[in-house]
Design a protein around this motif. Structure first.
Motif, PDB file in Angstrom:
ATOM      1  N   ARG A  17      34.584  43.978  31.430  1.00  0.00           N
ATOM      2  CA  ARG A  17      34.849  43.291  32.711  1.00  0.00           C
ATOM      3  C   ARG A  17      33.862  43.733  33.780  1.00  0.00           C
ATOM      4  NH1 ARG A  17      40.586  44.490  35.250  1.00  0.00           N
ATOM      5  NH2 ARG A  17      39.499  46.370  35.917  1.00  0.00           N
TER       6      ARG A  17
ATOM      7  N   ALA B 257      31.240  41.257  35.671  1.00  0.00           N
ATOM      8  CA  ALA B 257      31.258  41.132  37.127  1.00  0.00           C
ATOM      9  C   ALA B 257      29.926  41.551  37.740  1.00  0.00           C
ATOM     10  CB  ALA B 257      32.398  41.971  37.703  1.00  0.00           C
TER      11      ALA B 257
ATOM     12  N   GLY C 184      40.021  42.108  40.602  1.00  0.00           N
ATOM     13  CA  GLY C 184      39.628  42.474  39.250  1.00  0.00           C
ATOM     14  C   GLY C 184      40.607  43.393  38.564  1.00  0.00           C
TER      15      GLY C 184
ATOM     16  N   VAL D  31      37.601  37.336  35.412  1.00  0.00           N
ATOM     17  CA  VAL D  31      37.028  37.330  36.751  1.00  0.00           C
ATOM     18  C   VAL D  31      37.009  35.888  37.241  1.00  0.00           C
ATOM     19  CG1 VAL D  31      35.620  39.390  36.385  1.00  0.00           C
ATOM     20  CG2 VAL D  31      34.654  37.143  35.900  1.00  0.00           C
TER      21      VAL D  31
END
Length: 420
Positions: free
Chosen positions: A315, A319, A339, A344
């Protein structure tokens, strides 16, 4: 009148302004649950339920999972599944299985809560906080229940209830809405939010639970809680104080078991008993129960934590890559939300005409839809368009995939943005 299966001495006494008996629909309160064959006996020569004593007739083949054929598929499943509930209670730090209800996905729990607490016909209502999970409102419409909407804080400014930040809970506005409409019986909160990915603070949820004017139940949907950071992320810690709280969880997300459809409600035992009285007798199938029990073993739990850790790392990679200057120049805005989930959400901005103007562009739903469709139909990458929800204009929601999938989605997204 009392609740079937609950002694008056076992009824909740906290918070003082809440009465479970008064919150339940009268017809549900008077309900005597269907007593099924497996409530009394589960072993022996079972000739009580009109099952097929010769067993199932599935022949093993290349299309068949051999382990599934070893299950007693010709027998009705256990109606209560105490071992699964005990493992979930231990996992979430609750005293015992009496605090746990199992449903066919969280959607059954959502529907059941509305049928238990809210009188149909539009006279009583639920409250939702958009942008949020759509099934709360879908179930309300199916059940002919009114819907009141109080949007989350969309601007990122400090709210009157002491909360701050985009997608925080507007506590004071919820209180004003409750004061103006006593017909509200359930409040559905999603934390971490879908599609926001933002965790609601325990302080804001506590403020709603403790508000004396609200006589109903607060439902906190924690489908993505295993991806949230912090030891105080889950609302389960508030259950000892508030019998007007239901926490929903699932094995679909962090556990990777979306196909088995197992939803969870955690609450005061008296409220759990009401849900158990109302559910279908055999709502959780034997194959689902078998897989759930395996998933909750110590070895499987350790593997789940490892995989969650891997997804959290991925993640961050996703991002960070979406925030690179090159992506900004192609018309992606900053990732929105905190988050705290396994996805996302990023806005697609209006098409630019030159260098250095990306900061002046706003979210563009039409362009976002074109990007969404091109990714799916031309690039084989399926994300979710969320631009029609409050505070999410132009937004695509991208689930965190494997390392290889992340590389592919970034490469193909970049290519589509260059063209569109």
């Amino acid at each position: 009148m009392g609740i079937h299966g609950v002694l008056d001495s076992a009824l909740p006494t906290r918070p003082a302004h809440f009465s479970l008996e008064r919150a339940i629909r009268p017809n549900i309160l008077a309900l005597h649950p269907y007593r099924c064959a497996r409530d009394d006996y589960q072993a022996g020569i079972l000739l009580d339920a009109n099952e097929n004593a010769l067993g199932h007739s599935i022949l093993a083949s290349s299309d068949t999972d051999p382990s599934a054929l070893e299950l007693p598929l010709h027998r009705y499943p256990d109606p209560s599944h105490p071992t699964i509930k005990a493992r979930i209670a231990a996992l979430r730090g609750l005293p015992g299985p009496e605090h746990v209800f199992l449903g066919v996905g969280s959607d059954e729990v959502i529907d059941l809560l509305q049928r238990v607490f809210v009188v149909p016909g539009g006279t009583e209502k639920i409250l939702v906080t958009p942008p949020t999970y759509g099934m709360y409102s879908v179930c309300a419409q199916v059940n002919d229940v009114g819907i009141v909407k109080v949007p989350l804080e969309l601007s990122g400014a400090k709210g009157e209830g002491g909360e701050s930040g985009r997608f925080s809970l507007p506590v004071d506005e919820i209180k004003r809405t409750i004061d103006a409409d006593p017909a509200i019986k359930l409040i559905f909160l999603c934390s971490p939010g879908n599609p926001t990915g933002t965790l609601l603070s325990l302080a804001s949820i506590r403020a709603v639970l403790a508000y004396p004017a609200f006589k109903g139940v607060v439902v906190v949907d924690e489908a993505y809680i295993d991806f949230a950071s912090g030891s105080d992320a889950s609302t389960v810690s508030l259950l000892p104080e508030f019998a007007n709280l239901v926490v929903m969880q699932t094995l679909s997300k962090g556990f990777g078991l979306a196909a088995i459809r197992l939803g969870i409600a955690l609450a005061h035992p008296a409220l759990i008993q009401v849900l158990s009285n109302t559910k279908a007798p055999y709502n959780i199938s034997t194959p689902t129960a078998s897989l759930a029990l395996s998933a909750l073993s110590p070895a499987s739990l350790a593997l789940t934590r490892t995989k969650v850790g891997t997804l959290l790392a991925q993640r961050r990679v996703l991002a960070d890559a979406l925030a690179q200057p090159g992506m900004r120049k192609l018309g992606l805005g900053a990732v929105i939300g905190a988050g705290d989930a396994n996805f996302v959400m990023v806005p697609v901005l209006a098409k630019g005409n030159g260098e250095g103007e990306e900061g002046k562009r706003g979210p563009d739903n039409a362009r976002a839809l074109r990007v969404y469709r091109a990714l799916a139909e031309e690039q084989g990458v399926v994300v979710r368009f969320r631009g029609n929800e409050p505070g999410c204009e132009g937004c695509l929601r991208i689930t965190v995939g494997s390392e290889e999938e992340t590389v592919q989605v970034l490469e193909r997204l970049r290519g589509v943005l260059e063209v569109l």
